[in-house]
Structure formats: structure tokens, C-alpha cells
Design a protein around this motif. Structure first.
Motif, PDB file in Angstrom:
ATOM      1  N   UNK A  90       0.889  -1.240   0.079  1.00 39.90           N
ATOM      2  CA  UNK A  90      -0.015  -0.071   0.006  1.00 39.90           C
ATOM      3  C   UNK A  90       0.729   1.305  -0.011  1.00 39.90           C
ATOM      4  N   UNK A  91       1.961   1.120   0.666  1.00 41.21           N
ATOM      5  CA  UNK A  91       2.989   2.333   0.656  1.00 41.21           C
ATOM      6  C   UNK A  91       3.648   2.559  -0.363  1.00 41.21           C
ATOM      7  N   UNK A  92       4.126   1.632  -1.137  1.00 44.59           N
ATOM      8  CA  UNK A  92       5.255   1.620  -1.841  1.00 44.59           C
ATOM      9  C   UNK A  92       5.064   0.801  -3.398  1.00 44.59           C
ATOM     10  N   UNK A  93       4.184   0.289  -3.333  1.00 48.31           N
ATOM     11  CA  UNK A  93       3.918  -0.593  -4.436  1.00 48.31           C
ATOM     12  C   UNK A  93       4.726  -1.685  -4.340  1.00 48.31           C
ATOM     13  N   UNK A 115       9.389   6.204 -14.484  1.00 54.22           N
ATOM     14  CA  UNK A 115       8.166   6.096 -15.092  1.00 54.22           C
ATOM     15  C   UNK A 115       7.631   4.854 -14.455  1.00 54.22           C
ATOM     16  N   UNK A 116       6.525   4.775 -13.841  1.00 55.95           N
ATOM     17  CA  UNK A 116       5.932   3.506 -13.378  1.00 55.95           C
ATOM     18  C   UNK A 116       4.640   3.257 -14.346  1.00 55.95           C
ATOM     19  N   UNK A 117       4.895   2.222 -15.330  1.00 55.65           N
ATOM     20  CA  UNK A 117       3.631   1.990 -16.182  1.00 55.65           C
ATOM     21  C   UNK A 117       2.358   1.368 -15.526  1.00 55.65           C
ATOM     22  N   UNK A 118       1.868   2.090 -14.930  1.00 56.04           N
ATOM     23  CA  UNK A 118       0.527   1.579 -14.148  1.00 56.04           C
ATOM     24  C   UNK A 118      -0.243   2.491 -13.310  1.00 56.04           C
ATOM     25  N   UNK A 119      -0.983   2.278 -12.352  1.00 53.49           N
ATOM     26  CA  UNK A 119      -1.726   3.178 -11.517  1.00 53.49           C
ATOM     27  C   UNK A 119      -0.772   3.283 -10.200  1.00 53.49           C
ATOM     28  N   UNK A 120      -0.516   4.538  -9.761  1.00 51.57           N
ATOM     29  CA  UNK A 120       0.351   4.683  -8.520  1.00 51.57           C
ATOM     30  C   UNK A 120      -0.611   5.692  -7.824  1.00 51.57           C
ATOM     31  N   UNK A 121      -0.633   5.251  -6.477  1.00 52.70           N
ATOM     32  CA  UNK A 121      -1.669   6.156  -5.521  1.00 52.70           C
ATOM     33  C   UNK A 121      -0.767   7.411  -5.240  1.00 52.70           C
ATOM     34  N   UNK A 122      -1.306   8.447  -4.824  1.00 51.59           N
ATOM     35  CA  UNK A 122      -0.538   9.615  -4.285  1.00 51.59           C
ATOM     36  C   UNK A 122       0.449   9.314  -2.940  1.00 51.59           C
ATOM     37  N   UNK A 123       0.002   8.526  -2.259  1.00 49.13           N
ATOM     38  CA  UNK A 123       0.755   8.006  -1.102  1.00 49.13           C
ATOM     39  C   UNK A 123       1.936   7.238  -1.512  1.00 49.13           C
ATOM     40  N   UNK A 124       1.676   6.269  -2.578  1.00 43.70           N
ATOM     41  CA  UNK A 124       2.844   5.646  -3.074  1.00 43.70           C
ATOM     42  C   UNK A 124       3.917   6.318  -3.924  1.00 43.70           C
ATOM     43  N   UNK A 125       3.428   7.421  -4.560  1.00 41.82           N
ATOM     44  CA  UNK A 125       4.246   8.243  -5.379  1.00 41.82           C
ATOM     45  C   UNK A 125       5.214   9.181  -4.357  1.00 41.82           C
ATOM     46  N   UNK A 166      -7.691  17.923 -13.182  1.00 44.64           N
ATOM     47  CA  UNK A 166      -8.573  16.766 -12.424  1.00 44.64           C
ATOM     48  C   UNK A 166      -7.656  15.709 -11.990  1.00 44.64           C
ATOM     49  N   UNK A 167      -6.450  15.437 -12.528  1.00 39.91           N
ATOM     50  CA  UNK A 167      -5.517  14.532 -11.964  1.00 39.91           C
ATOM     51  C   UNK A 167      -4.887  15.242 -10.975  1.00 39.91           C
ATOM     52  N   UNK A 168      -4.431  16.162 -11.059  1.00 41.41           N
ATOM     53  CA  UNK A 168      -3.551  16.947  -9.859  1.00 41.41           C
ATOM     54  C   UNK A 168      -4.478  17.116  -8.690  1.00 41.41           C
ATOM     55  N   UNK A 169      -5.825  17.585  -8.878  1.00 40.45           N
ATOM     56  CA  UNK A 169      -6.525  17.513  -7.772  1.00 40.45           C
ATOM     57  C   UNK A 169      -6.822  16.498  -7.131  1.00 40.45           C
ATOM     58  N   UNK A 170      -6.903  15.241  -7.617  1.00 42.05           N
ATOM     59  CA  UNK A 170      -6.808  13.982  -7.117  1.00 42.05           C
ATOM     60  C   UNK A 170      -5.440  13.762  -5.971  1.00 42.05           C
ATOM     61  N   UNK A 171      -4.494  14.104  -6.700  1.00 46.73           N
ATOM     62  CA  UNK A 171      -3.095  13.814  -6.217  1.00 46.73           C
ATOM     63  C   UNK A 171      -2.989  14.709  -4.803  1.00 46.73           C
ATOM     64  N   UNK A 172      -3.558  15.840  -5.064  1.00 48.65           N
ATOM     65  CA  UNK A 172      -3.492  16.953  -3.843  1.00 48.65           C
ATOM     66  C   UNK A 172      -4.531  16.422  -2.634  1.00 48.65           C
ATOM     67  N   UNK A 173      -5.733  16.108  -2.775  1.00 50.22           N
ATOM     68  CA  UNK A 173      -6.570  15.710  -1.864  1.00 50.22           C
ATOM     69  C   UNK A 173      -6.074  14.743  -0.870  1.00 50.22           C
ATOM     70  N   UNK A 174      -5.524  13.481  -1.753  1.00 55.32           N
ATOM     71  CA  UNK A 174      -5.376  12.087  -1.079  1.00 55.32           C
ATOM     72  C   UNK A 174      -3.769  12.240  -0.692  1.00 55.32           C
ATOM     73  N   UNK A 175      -2.910  13.134  -1.104  1.00 53.91           N
ATOM     74  CA  UNK A 175      -1.428  12.814  -0.751  1.00 53.91           C
ATOM     75  C   UNK A 175      -1.272  13.721   0.427  1.00 53.91           C
ATOM     76  N   UNK A 176      -1.738  14.904   0.620  1.00 51.87           N
ATOM     77  CA  UNK A 176      -1.206  15.569   1.835  1.00 51.87           C
ATOM     78  C   UNK A 176      -1.718  15.017   3.322  1.00 51.87           C
ATOM     79  N   UNK A 177      -0.657  15.182   4.273  1.00 55.65           N
ATOM     80  CA  UNK A 177      -1.204  14.872   5.519  1.00 55.65           C
ATOM     81  C   UNK A 177      -1.209  15.887   6.598  1.00 55.65           C
TER      82      UNK A 177
END
Length: 471
Positions: A90-93, A115-125, A166-177
Motif C-alpha cells: 500500500x505504501x510503496x507498491x 516512470x511506472x507503467x501503471x496506476x500509482x496512488x498519491x501516497x505511493x508516489x 482533475x488528475x492533480x486535484x486527486x493527487x492533492x486531496x489524497x496525498x497531503x497529511x
């Protein structure tokens, strides 16, 4: 796209060194990032000994496509590899050992981007960027970079920016702690004020709303253009297909246009339309569209819907396939999936014709098999957009399909029917017009729809034979 250093210097630095929101205009181009490493995570369902599922692409082919995507924006690929992942973390793929191994590779290759050819969550990134001390980009981010570089029109640029936000917003919402970090109230606003993430989220949402309004105006303009075309009702024939299937080359071959056509992924982004006269006299409008790709982000499908509306409006869709590609069957399924997302039934043989392109690249044995299949399938045609082979057959098929609902009529026009003659030339397909006889009468052969016949009878009573009038 930015490096972590650029991100910190752009506006402000978070207490835990997380990258802040970077306005689109401040992003650094992917080509400025230096050497890149491309990784395809192969999620091995069922454990280490698992095999490919039916219809699943080989990881080596997926990696090759990812390298092609990176090459499309001229990145310097230092290394590429398939990375087996038995159990995604979950944290690093990747597992801890693999993260350390890649860290060493990044240092060795002096890579500025992974470049990771697949979905990477904001936390993983975030965690991978910290571990590797470099920028990490997932498949969606890479496709957005390509689209951003290729957008040639105002509409394309708006669509790219909308998809990116739209993509950046999803990164922002989920990655900030650090959600507790707050700004003081402004003006007469009381209380402790809004958190920093709320301010950045609002900033992005305001821009998204503005872009959506601008694209809505573009959509209305396109609708006006479509209404004009309906008044001069030439059938629309849309080219769709997997990226790099040869759509633009085929478009150029059929229309003698000069649309960008190169051996690279997403060579075409903005739609192009040209009028094309078929051998039998029928005029059609041919539309070249953006290429589809596997795992196309939903936000991109939504953002480019205004462009892809040409597909929804089409009277005939030509699904162009790179029949020489080893993954042509999987690419076909990917195109079908995107068509479904657009609301088009890929199994509708009345609407869709398959065009097997690049037959000049086939081995003789494979070509013989394909020719036998095409001979038994009236919904498939073989062509080579590069050499021109099969184009005549394709044109004939297009004309047959778009005129199947039209009636063949012979109309006699007198010298007094000049207005009717002009109307027929404008609204119907004039197949043949004979020379005037001694009295000045002209025999004209047309193809007309039932709606056209109704309009002719209303505007020019008695022009058509009685049997047609009563039709």
C-alpha cells in the motif's frame, strides 16, 4: 511536471517536505527532467508462479509500449524493466528490497525521472519519490505529458489542462497529511481561516470550472458546425483505433491531406476533418481522431469528449487496426472498451467496419490467412495506408455503406427548373448529369434519402415521378 526541488521553490515548503500544488503554467517539461527509467509492474495474481490470464498482455509488450510512450516526448531512456510484484504494498507498491534495488539503479543511471507503467496512488508516489530522491510519474501522468506536448489547437490545450487539473486535484486531496496547517482569515472572514489544502483545492476547482465553461462554448460551436453539416447532409465517416495504428497515414492517403503522421504514439491529438468524394459521386466527411490506448484514464475520456463527439455523430466508424502488431487482438479489445465508455456498441456491424492496416508488413503465410478471413467477412477490409493497397476497396465499401438507405432516382429537369437543379446538387448526391437535349431538358441521376424526397416534393411539386411522390 516538476522536480521535488522545483516544487518546493515554486510557492512554499510543507513542514514534512511534501511537494505542494504547482500551477500548470509553472510545471517543468518532462524533457527537462534528464534521463529516465521505465518500469512496468507485473502484478502476478495467484502468486509467483502465476501465468497470464486469458486476454492479458505479456508484461514485455506492456513495457515496450511504455517505452514508446516515453519516447513520444523524447525522453532519454536510461533503463527499462519488468518488475514482478507478487503482493502490491500500500505504501510503496514494490517490496522493501525492490525499492532499495531501484534506488541503486536510479543513482547509477543518474536518472531524474522514474516512470511506472501503471496506476500509482498519491501516497505511493510520495514515498517512492522520497526513497529514490527523484520524480515519479505513473501511466496517467505520462499520457497527460504527451497530450500536453501535442495539443495544437486552443480546444486541445483546454482539454489537456482540464484533464491535468482533475488528475492533480486527486493527487492533492489524497496525498497531503498536514491538513491542520491553516491560513489566517482574510478581510471580514472570521475564525481560524481555511487550511492550506482547502485553499489549493479551491484554486484548482476555480480553474477547472473556468475551463469547463470555456469548453462548453467550444462544444456549442461544434454543435453549430454539425447543424450546418446536417443542412448539407454529407455522411460523417470517423477513423478510430489504437494509437499508432496508422489512422493519420490512412487519412492522408484517402484525402491527400498533410496531417501529422509519424511512427510514434499519439501523433494525432486534435481532430481533423476533410471532405472526400467517393468513386460513385457520394461525398463524405472523413474525421481523424485521437488514438485510443489501454488503461486510458477516465478523466481523459471525459475531458476529450467534445473532440470524440465526432465519433458519436458518425454515420460510419472505421476501426483502423495495426494488423501487423503482435498485440493487435488486445488492442482491438482496448478500443472496444473506450467505444463502450463513449456509448458506442463495438459489436454494431451496421455502424463499425474493421480496417486491417499495415498488411504490407505481414509475412506471406499470415497474410494468406487474413485474406481468407476477410473474404468471408463483409465487415472487414485489408489495406496498406503506406502503399495504397486496398484503398479502392475501402472507398467502395464506404460508399456502399453510407448510401445503403438512399434511393436511386432519375429526374428530368427543364430549363425552368434551375432552382431545383441547384437544390439537388446542394442536398443530394448527383451521380450523373447528362448533356441537355435539343429542348434544353437535362436528365439527372441522384441518390436521395426519404427525408430528401419529402423536401423535394414540398419545395418542387411535380418534379419527381408520381410513384416517388407517393412513396
Amino acid at each position: 511536471m516538476t522536480t521535488p526541488k522545483d516544487a518546493k521553490q515554486s510557492r512554499r515548503t510543507a513542514p514534512d517536505d511534501e511537494p505542494d500544488f504547482i500551477p500548470l503554467e509553472d510545471r517543468v517539461a518532462a524533457t527537462d527532467i534528464g534521463r529516465a527509467i521505465v518500469l512496468h509492474p507485473w502484478i502476478k495474481s495467484g502468486g509467483a508462479g502465476a501465468h497470464l490470464r486469458p486476454g492479458q498482455r505479456a508484461p514485455e509488450d506492456r513495457l515496450e509500449e511504455a517505452v514508446g510512450l516515453a519516447a513520444a516526448i523524447h525522453l532519454d531512456i536510461a533503463h527499462s524493466a519488468v518488475v514482478p510484484v507478487a503482493s502490491p504494498k500500500p505504501g510503496t507498491l514494490f517490496g522493501e528490497g525492490k525499492v532499495e534495488e531501484i534506488k541503486g539503479l536510479v543513482k547509477l543511471e543518474e536518472a531524474g525521472l522514474v516512470i511506472i507503467d501503471g496506476p500509482v496512488t498519491p501516497i505511493q508516489q510520495r514515498n517512492l519519490e522520497r526513497a529514490w530522491k527523484t520524480k515519479v510519474l505513473d501511466r496517467t501522468g505520462l499520457i497527460l505529458e504527451i497530450f500536453g506536448e501535442r495539443a495544437a489547437t486552443r480546444e486541445g490545450a483546454l482539454q489537456v489542462e482540464l484533464a491535468h487539473l482533475i488528475y492533480q486535484k486527486s493527487r492533492l486531496v489524497r496525498s497531503w497529511t498536514h491538513l491542520e496547517r491553516q491560513r489566517g482569515g482574510l478581510g471580514f472572514v472570521g475564525g481560524p481561516g481555511e487550511t492550506q489544502i482547502e485553499a489549493d483545492r479551491r484554486h484548482i476547482q476555480d480553474r477547472i470550472t473556468k475551463l469547463e465553461n470555456q469548453l462548453e462554448r467550444v462544444t456549442r460551436t461544434r454543435e453549430l458546425h454539425r447543424k450546418k453539416r446536417r443542412r448539407v447532409p454529407y455522411p460523417i465517416v470517423a477513423l478510430v483505433g489504437y494509437t499508432n495504428a496508422g489512422k493519420s497515414t490512412l487519412f492522408n492517403r484517402m484525402t491527400a491531406a498533410e496531417v501529422m503522421a509519424e511512427d510514434m504514439l499519439f501523433a494525432t491529438l486534435d481532430p481533423t476533418m476533410r471532405a472526400l468524394d467517393m468513386p460513385g459521386g457520394q461525398r463524405v466527411i472523413l474525421s481523424d481522431t485521437v488514438g485510443f490506448i489501454s488503461d486510458l484514464p477516465t478523466s481523459l475520456v471525459a475531458a476529450f469528449r467534445a473532440t470524440l463527439e465526432e465519433v458519436l455523430e458518425a454515420d460510419l466508424i472505421l476501426h483502423v487496426r495495426d494488423i501487423s502488431h503482435p498485440e493487435t487482438a488486445a488492442q482491438r479489445l482496448d478500443v472496444h472498451q473506450v467505444l463502450r465508455e463513449l456509448g458506442v456498441d463495438p459489436q454494431d456491424t451496421n455502424l463499425i467496419v474493421e480496417v486491417a492496416n499495415k498488411i504490407d508488413l505481414l509475412e506471406p503465410a499470415a497474410r494468406t490467412v487474413l485474406e481468407a478471413e476477410a473474404a468471408a467477412d463483409s465487415n472487414q477490409v485489408l489495406v496498406s495506408a503506406m502503399t495504397g493497397e486496398g484503398i479502392g476497396t475501402l472507398n467502395a465499401l464506404i460508399e456502399t455503406r453510407v448510401t445503403a438507405h438512399l434511393m436511386d432516382l432519375d429526374v428530368t429537369l427543364t430549363p425552368a427548373d434551375a432552382a431545383a437543379r441547384a437544390w439537388l446538387h446542394q442536398h443530394c448526391t448527383v451521380v450523373r448529369e447528362d448533356a441537355p437535349d435539343t429542348d434544353g431538358n437535362v436528365e439527372i441521376h441522384i441518390k436521395a434519402s426519404a427525408a430528401d424526397i419529402g423536401r423535394i416534393n414540398k419545395q418542387f411539386p411535380g418534379l419527381l415521378p408520381e410513384a416517388v411522390t407517393l412513396h
